[in-house]
Design a protein around this motif. Structure first.
Motif, short mmCIF file in Angstrom:
data_model
loop_
_atom_site.label_atom_id
_atom_site.label_comp_id
_atom_site.label_asym_id
_atom_site.label_seq_id
_atom_site.Cartn_x
_atom_site.Cartn_y
_atom_site.Cartn_z
N TRP A 1 0.84 -1.20 0.00
CA TRP A 1 0.00 0.00 0.00
C TRP A 1 0.88 1.26 0.00
O TRP A 1 0.59 2.25 -0.69
CB TRP A 1 -0.91 -0.03 1.22
CG TRP A 1 -1.74 1.19 1.47
CD1 TRP A 1 -1.31 2.43 1.84
CD2 TRP A 1 -3.17 1.28 1.39
NE1 TRP A 1 -2.37 3.29 2.00
CE2 TRP A 1 -3.52 2.62 1.73
CE3 TRP A 1 -4.17 0.36 1.08
CZ2 TRP A 1 -4.84 3.05 1.77
CZ3 TRP A 1 -5.48 0.81 1.11
CH2 TRP A 1 -5.81 2.13 1.45
N ALA A 2 1.94 1.23 0.80
CA ALA A 2 2.81 2.41 0.92
C ALA A 2 3.46 2.79 -0.39
O ALA A 2 3.85 3.95 -0.58
CB ALA A 2 3.89 2.15 1.98
N THR B 1 -5.72 4.45 -6.15
CA THR B 1 -6.71 4.11 -5.13
C THR B 1 -7.36 2.75 -5.39
O THR B 1 -7.49 1.94 -4.45
CB THR B 1 -7.79 5.20 -5.04
OG1 THR B 1 -7.18 6.44 -4.66
CG2 THR B 1 -8.86 4.82 -4.01
N PRO B 2 -7.77 2.44 -6.62
CA PRO B 2 -8.33 1.10 -6.86
C PRO B 2 -7.34 -0.01 -6.54
O PRO B 2 -7.74 -1.06 -6.01
CB PRO B 2 -8.66 1.13 -8.37
CG PRO B 2 -8.88 2.56 -8.68
CD PRO B 2 -7.90 3.30 -7.81
N ALA B 3 -6.05 0.20 -6.84
CA ALA B 3 -5.05 -0.82 -6.53
C ALA B 3 -4.92 -0.99 -5.02
O ALA B 3 -4.79 -2.12 -4.52
CB ALA B 3 -3.71 -0.43 -7.13
N ARG B 4 -4.95 0.10 -4.29
CA ARG B 4 -4.86 0.02 -2.83
C ARG B 4 -6.06 -0.72 -2.25
O ARG B 4 -5.93 -1.55 -1.34
CB ARG B 4 -4.78 1.43 -2.24
CG ARG B 4 -3.42 2.10 -2.41
CD ARG B 4 -3.39 3.45 -1.73
NE ARG B 4 -2.02 3.92 -1.55
CZ ARG B 4 -1.70 5.03 -0.89
NH1 ARG B 4 -2.66 5.79 -0.38
NH2 ARG B 4 -0.44 5.38 -0.75
N ALA C 1 -5.88 -4.25 -0.12
CA ALA C 1 -6.45 -4.34 1.23
C ALA C 1 -7.58 -5.37 1.28
O ALA C 1 -7.70 -6.15 2.23
CB ALA C 1 -6.96 -2.98 1.68
N SER C 2 -8.41 -5.40 0.24
CA SER C 2 -9.53 -6.34 0.20
C SER C 2 -9.04 -7.78 0.12
O SER C 2 -9.58 -8.67 0.78
CB SER C 2 -10.43 -6.03 -0.99
OG SER C 2 -10.98 -4.73 -0.89
N ALA C 3 -8.00 -8.01 -0.69
CA ALA C 3 -7.46 -9.37 -0.82
C ALA C 3 -6.90 -9.86 0.51
O ALA C 3 -7.14 -11.01 0.92
CB ALA C 3 -6.37 -9.40 -1.88
N ALA C 4 -6.17 -8.99 1.22
CA ALA C 4 -5.62 -9.37 2.52
C ALA C 4 -6.73 -9.66 3.52
O ALA C 4 -6.66 -10.63 4.29
CB ALA C 4 -4.71 -8.25 3.05
N LEU C 5 -7.77 -8.83 3.52
CA LEU C 5 -8.88 -9.01 4.45
C LEU C 5 -9.62 -10.32 4.18
O LEU C 5 -9.93 -11.09 5.10
CB LEU C 5 -9.84 -7.83 4.34
CG LEU C 5 -11.07 -7.86 5.27
CD1 LEU C 5 -10.64 -7.85 6.73
CD2 LEU C 5 -11.99 -6.68 4.96
N LEU C 6 -9.91 -10.59 2.90
CA LEU C 6 -10.64 -11.80 2.54
C LEU C 6 -9.84 -13.06 2.87
O LEU C 6 -10.40 -14.06 3.33
CB LEU C 6 -11.00 -11.77 1.06
CG LEU C 6 -12.07 -10.76 0.67
CD1 LEU C 6 -12.25 -10.72 -0.85
CD2 LEU C 6 -13.40 -11.09 1.34
N LEU C 7 -8.52 -13.02 2.63
CA LEU C 7 -7.69 -14.18 2.96
C LEU C 7 -7.67 -14.42 4.46
O LEU C 7 -7.77 -15.57 4.92
CB LEU C 7 -6.27 -13.97 2.44
CG LEU C 7 -6.07 -14.22 0.95
CD1 LEU C 7 -4.71 -13.69 0.50
CD2 LEU C 7 -6.18 -15.71 0.64
#
Length: 235
Positions: free
Chosen positions: A163-164, A169-172, A176-182
């Protein structure tokens, strides 16, 4: 006068925003873990609903869901996480051209492993009965779920470090969504497969978020977070 004062104090407020937020999350998370550990030990509070959650998980088992759960739990296995961690550390080093990001990732994962081992040994909670398990029997302690804790820290750190360096914004949001779902998927798979009670998984998430808050705060205070990577100018 007012405008000048606001300009002079705004950077100061921003400077302490991360440490204050990190401190709040750390305190709240620690209290939450203590409460969950007490409930797990006494089989009251949220832990009183664990048998019901386990029964519900067993009742919805299907062949496709079981295959997905096995895949997700495989991604949270210690040997797999070690391989992924080394690959991620190497890629972060090549991407950022600095050792700061790999060091942060390794530091976070080392702390995660220590917390998993230490809290398991402290609480000594037994796992659900072997009749619920879909797979090899694990005789280790249940609280917290190591798969949940370690995978949440890993994917959370990777997402934060990537992220850093992103500007889109869509890539961020995607990272974040991929990490959360995993993280959610791996945690739920542990209950579905019968290896953990629901409160073990909830504790894994809580400890992971708390530890991530500590790591981010330390990184911020020591300026260890990598700077966003700027594309090289075209010749």
């Amino acid at each position: 006068m007012t405008l000048t004062h606001e300009r002079s104090t705004r950077p100061l407020r921003h400077r302490y925003a991360v440490p204050v937020a990190g401190g709040i999350v750390t305190v709240a998370g620690t209290l939450g873990v203590i409460g969950l550990a007490d409930a797990a030990t006494e089989s009251d509070g949220l832990a009183a609903f664990d048998p019901e959650f386990t029964s519900d998980a067993v009742s919805v088992r299907t062949t496709p869901l079981t295959a997905i759960a096995h895949l997700l739990t495989f991604l949270g296995d210690v040997p797999v996480l070690i391989v992924l961690m080394l690959i991620a550390a190497a890629l972060l080093w090549r991407w950022t051209h600095t050792l700061r990001a790999p060091f942060l990732l390794l530091f976070a994962m080392a702390g995660s492993a220590a917390l998993t081992y230490g809290i398991k040994a402290l609480v000594e909670r037994k796992r659900p009965g072997i009749t619920f398990v879909l797979g090899p029997v694990d005789n280790g302690f249940a609280f917290p779920s190591g798969h949940t804790l370690n995978s949440t820290v890993f994917w959370g750190m990777v997402a934060g470090l990537v992220w850093a360096g992103l500007r889109s914004t869509p890539a961020r949001i995607a990272v974040a969504s991929a990490a959360l779902l995993l993280s959610i998927g791996i945690g739920l798979s542990r209950v579905y497969l019968g290896y953990h009670w629901a409160t073990d998984v909830l504790a894994g998430w809580t400890i992971a978020v708390t530890w991530l808050a500590v790591v981010v705060t330390i990184a911020y205070l020591t300026r260890r977070l990598p700077e966003p990577v700027q594309p090289a100018p075209a010749d």
